[in-house]
Design a protein around this motif. Structure first.
Motif, PDB file in Angstrom:
ATOM      1  N   VAL A 126       0.768  -1.247   0.072  1.00  0.00           N
ATOM      2  CA  VAL A 126      -0.034  -0.102  -0.106  1.00  0.00           C
ATOM      3  C   VAL A 126       1.009   1.233   0.007  1.00  0.00           C
ATOM      4  O   VAL A 126       1.639   1.392   1.008  1.00  0.00           O
ATOM      5  CB  VAL A 126      -1.041   0.011   1.037  1.00  0.00           C
ATOM      6  CG1 VAL A 126      -1.802   1.286   1.164  1.00  0.00           C
ATOM      7  CG2 VAL A 126      -1.884  -1.302   1.234  1.00  0.00           C
ATOM      8  N   MET A 127       0.557   1.979  -0.909  1.00  0.00           N
ATOM      9  CA  MET A 127       1.480   3.222  -0.893  1.00  0.00           C
ATOM     10  C   MET A 127       0.716   4.540  -0.355  1.00  0.00           C
ATOM     11  O   MET A 127       1.311   5.585   0.069  1.00  0.00           O
ATOM     12  CB  MET A 127       1.513   3.676  -2.691  1.00  0.00           C
ATOM     13  CG  MET A 127       2.246   2.528  -3.216  1.00  0.00           C
ATOM     14  SD  MET A 127       3.968   2.515  -2.997  1.00  0.00           S
ATOM     15  CE  MET A 127       3.902   1.213  -1.877  1.00  0.00           C
ATOM     16  N   GLY A 128      -0.463   4.444  -0.237  1.00  0.00           N
ATOM     17  CA  GLY A 128      -1.243   5.807   0.444  1.00  0.00           C
ATOM     18  C   GLY A 128      -2.853   5.541   0.302  1.00  0.00           C
ATOM     19  O   GLY A 128      -3.262   4.123   0.135  1.00  0.00           O
ATOM     20  N   THR A 129      -3.471   6.681   0.108  1.00  0.00           N
ATOM     21  CA  THR A 129      -4.809   6.342  -0.076  1.00  0.00           C
ATOM     22  C   THR A 129      -5.298   7.385  -0.939  1.00  0.00           C
ATOM     23  O   THR A 129      -4.964   8.388  -1.212  1.00  0.00           O
ATOM     24  CB  THR A 129      -5.661   6.635   1.161  1.00  0.00           C
ATOM     25  OG1 THR A 129      -5.607   8.096   1.537  1.00  0.00           O
ATOM     26  CG2 THR A 129      -4.942   5.862   2.405  1.00  0.00           C
ATOM     27  N   LEU A 130      -6.596   7.051  -1.755  1.00  0.00           N
ATOM     28  CA  LEU A 130      -7.568   8.041  -2.209  1.00  0.00           C
ATOM     29  C   LEU A 130      -8.544   8.382  -0.928  1.00  0.00           C
ATOM     30  O   LEU A 130      -9.527   7.492  -0.778  1.00  0.00           O
ATOM     31  CB  LEU A 130      -8.226   7.593  -3.249  1.00  0.00           C
ATOM     32  CG  LEU A 130      -9.374   8.445  -3.977  1.00  0.00           C
ATOM     33  CD1 LEU A 130      -8.717   9.838  -4.420  1.00  0.00           C
ATOM     34  CD2 LEU A 130      -9.999   7.632  -5.143  1.00  0.00           C
ATOM     35  N   CYS A 131      -8.630   9.732  -0.514  1.00  0.00           N
ATOM     36  CA  CYS A 131      -9.524   9.891   0.437  1.00  0.00           C
ATOM     37  C   CYS A 131     -10.368  11.285   0.474  1.00  0.00           C
ATOM     38  O   CYS A 131      -9.829  11.909  -0.538  1.00  0.00           O
ATOM     39  CB  CYS A 131      -8.693  10.125   2.067  1.00  0.00           C
ATOM     40  SG  CYS A 131      -7.416  11.269   1.951  1.00  0.00           S
ATOM     41  N   VAL A 132     -11.449  11.064   0.822  1.00  0.00           N
ATOM     42  CA  VAL A 132     -12.328  12.425   0.821  1.00  0.00           C
ATOM     43  C   VAL A 132     -12.485  12.886   2.214  1.00  0.00           C
ATOM     44  O   VAL A 132     -12.701  12.124   3.356  1.00  0.00           O
ATOM     45  CB  VAL A 132     -13.702  12.173   0.235  1.00  0.00           C
ATOM     46  CG1 VAL A 132     -13.298  11.711  -1.293  1.00  0.00           C
ATOM     47  CG2 VAL A 132     -14.385  10.950   0.943  1.00  0.00           C
ATOM     48  N   LEU A 133     -12.515  14.335   2.505  1.00  0.00           N
ATOM     49  CA  LEU A 133     -12.727  15.059   3.853  1.00  0.00           C
ATOM     50  C   LEU A 133     -13.687  15.680   3.957  1.00  0.00           C
ATOM     51  O   LEU A 133     -14.050  16.444   2.779  1.00  0.00           O
ATOM     52  CB  LEU A 133     -11.231  15.647   4.274  1.00  0.00           C
ATOM     53  CG  LEU A 133     -10.215  14.650   4.195  1.00  0.00           C
ATOM     54  CD1 LEU A 133      -8.855  15.623   4.257  1.00  0.00           C
ATOM     55  CD2 LEU A 133      -9.944  13.536   4.757  1.00  0.00           C
ATOM     56  N   ASP A 134     -14.133  16.017   4.962  1.00  0.00           N
ATOM     57  CA  ASP A 134     -15.511  17.107   5.138  1.00  0.00           C
ATOM     58  C   ASP A 134     -15.057  17.741   6.445  1.00  0.00           C
ATOM     59  O   ASP A 134     -14.709  17.380   7.486  1.00  0.00           O
ATOM     60  CB  ASP A 134     -16.793  16.573   5.307  1.00  0.00           C
ATOM     61  CG  ASP A 134     -17.741  17.502   4.575  1.00  0.00           C
ATOM     62  OD1 ASP A 134     -17.602  18.678   4.784  1.00  0.00           O
ATOM     63  OD2 ASP A 134     -19.005  16.987   4.275  1.00  0.00           O
ATOM     64  N   VAL A 135     -15.283  19.220   6.452  1.00  0.00           N
ATOM     65  CA  VAL A 135     -15.510  19.868   7.914  1.00  0.00           C
ATOM     66  C   VAL A 135     -16.631  19.697   8.719  1.00  0.00           C
ATOM     67  O   VAL A 135     -16.816  20.192   9.691  1.00  0.00           O
ATOM     68  CB  VAL A 135     -15.322  21.408   7.354  1.00  0.00           C
ATOM     69  CG1 VAL A 135     -13.931  21.595   6.735  1.00  0.00           C
ATOM     70  CG2 VAL A 135     -16.469  21.981   6.724  1.00  0.00           C
ATOM     71  N   LYS A 136     -17.519  18.821   8.490  1.00  0.00           N
ATOM     72  CA  LYS A 136     -18.770  18.481   9.275  1.00  0.00           C
ATOM     73  C   LYS A 136     -18.865  16.717   9.079  1.00  0.00           C
ATOM     74  O   LYS A 136     -18.201  16.298   8.374  1.00  0.00           O
ATOM     75  CB  LYS A 136     -20.045  18.969   8.531  1.00  0.00           C
ATOM     76  CG  LYS A 136     -20.508  18.708   7.200  1.00  0.00           C
ATOM     77  CD  LYS A 136     -21.552  19.366   6.821  1.00  0.00           C
ATOM     78  CE  LYS A 136     -22.208  18.627   5.642  1.00  0.00           C
ATOM     79  NZ  LYS A 136     -21.186  19.066   4.397  1.00  0.00           N
ATOM     80  N   PRO A 137     -19.650  16.183  10.067  1.00  0.00           N
ATOM     81  CA  PRO A 137     -19.964  14.971  10.159  1.00  0.00           C
ATOM     82  C   PRO A 137     -20.590  14.526   8.857  1.00  0.00           C
ATOM     83  O   PRO A 137     -21.285  15.410   8.337  1.00  0.00           O
ATOM     84  CB  PRO A 137     -20.691  14.497  11.423  1.00  0.00           C
ATOM     85  CG  PRO A 137     -20.531  15.813  12.060  1.00  0.00           C
ATOM     86  CD  PRO A 137     -19.933  16.833  11.366  1.00  0.00           C
TER      87      PRO A 137
END
Length: 404
Positions: A126-137
């Motif tokens: 595993v090299m890393g991730t494809l990720c998504v983030l949010d400033v709220k739940p």
């Protein structure tokens, strides 16, 4: 805050990351297109392609943030890579023991939602991730998770493409090195062997002139054979040297010249002592291209038309025309011709069609291979049309893009 464990295959993982040279590769629109889609599909303001090395995580691609890297010990992705097969989703980081007091949870702006799919290399590391983030739940639907996994596969395809490209670059470099060594070797052989061969030719002539009365007919025959063999080996060495030095012809500058002037100079160089008529192109066209490379092509092709001809009068026709993106050339003769079953192989190195030429010398199968190499490198193509005892026509092109 709970730091992520170190993966059991950490050494292998870091070695693979280094081998792919992803950290040094810089921005790439292909990765950016994927993070844009991930952000749109998942409805999050931030999306990243992260790479995790020994000390930090680097953002290979980023949407919605100006940050380019982060310490590994506070990275969400460091936890995600521990489960390579599935998405790690944290719906509210404030309620997760791993992240409730993480600087990204307590800081401004807060990261309160995280979902990351691990990115694997060709060997499963595993090299890393494809990720998504949010400033709220937040939370992802099943369809969004499937889409994120599919996009992660596309990132992995880019990893694999990079691996193949690096291997190709390495192979290309090694081939260039080997070709350079071959050229150097050919140069050394030419220098070290041609002088002794020249001495053998001169010596055989001297022996024959001074001591011929001491030799019988068989002895004279052996001297002639020695001279002929020396000539043959000398020509063979010259052919190999020209073949491997042909690459250097492309370092020659582009220049403007007329086709008649080029061909007249070649005819002078060939020092033709046969009954021969060479018809130049009807129109004296101006060319702007690699004159040295074109000259070498003509020398080889016209030379073959002279050598492999059994007519009392040799007739050679040269044509030249301007065909849009290409210069078009043709050389026709009334020579011995080439058998149909051998026409496909004549451009292969060391392929010999006729055992002996007009002067009784044996060819070495290098000249046409060199011609093919030059024409191809000039962005063109070469073909042959031939009929036994009637003649041969070589047609070749040169792409004008190689002349700028």
């Amino acid at each position: 805050m709970k730091q992520a464990e170190i993966p059991v295959n950490e050494k292998s993982r870091l070695k693979t990351l280094e081998k792919l040279q992803l950290l040094e590769s810089g921005p790439d629109e292909n990765y950016d297109n994927i993070t844009k889609l991930a952000s749109m599909i998942c409805g999050t303001p931030v999306s990243l392609v992260t790479l995790i090395d020994e000390k930090k995580q680097t953002f290979k691609s980023k949407i919605g943030t100006e940050i380019s890297e982060a310490p590994r010990e506070i990275s969400h992705c460091s936890h995600a890579i521990l489960n390579p097969e599935d998405i790690m989703e944290v719906k509210d980081t404030r309620e997760d023991e791993r992240f409730f007091d993480n600087p990204y949870t307590t800081g401004n702006p807060q990261i309160l939602f995280y979902a990351g799919m691990p990115l694997k290399a060709y060997n499963g590391d595993v090299m890393g991730t494809l990720c998504v983030l949010d400033v709220k739940p937040n939370s992802l639907t099943a369809e969004q998770k499937d889409a994120l996994k599919a996009l992660a596969k596309q990132v992995e395809n880019l990893f694999e493409l990079r691996r193949h490209n690096l291997e190709l670059e390495k192979t290309t470099f090694e081939l260039k090195e080997k070709n350079s060594q071959l050229r150097n070797f050919a140069g050394i052989v030419s220098h070290d062997m041609k002088m002794p061969l020249a001495n053998m030719i001169i010596t055989s002539d001297l022996i024959k002139a001074k001591y011929s009365s001491n030799f019988d007919e068989e002895g004279i025959h052996y001297l002639d054979y020695l001279k002929q063999s020396s000539y043959k080996l000398s020509n063979y060495i010259t052919g190999i040297l020209q073949h491997y030095e042909s690459d250097s012809l492309f370092d020659s500058s582009i220049e403007e010249f007329d086709i008649h002037d080029l061909l007249e100079n070649i005819i002078d160089l060939l020092n033709i002592n046969y009954n021969c008529v060479i018809n130049l192109p009807e129109d004296n066209m101006m060319l702007n291209c690699n004159k040295i490379a074109l000259q070498q092509i003509f020398i080889n092709l016209i030379g073959n038309s002279l050598k492999y001809n059994n007519k009392e009068e040799i007739i050679i026709d040269v044509q030249c025309s301007n065909g849009g993106d290409f210069y078009n050339f043709a050389i026709s003769d009334n020579g011995i011709g080439i058998p149909k079953d051998k026409q496909q192989d004549i451009f292969e190195l060391f392929t010999i069609v006729e055992e002996i030429d007009r002067s009784g010398n044996r060819g070495n199968g290098i000249g046409l291979s060199t011609v093919k190499k030059l024409v191809t490198s000039l962005g063109g193509d070469i073909t042959v049309e031939s009929e036994i005892n009637k003649g041969t026509t070589f047609k070749f092109t040169m792409h004008k893009s190689q002349c700028n």
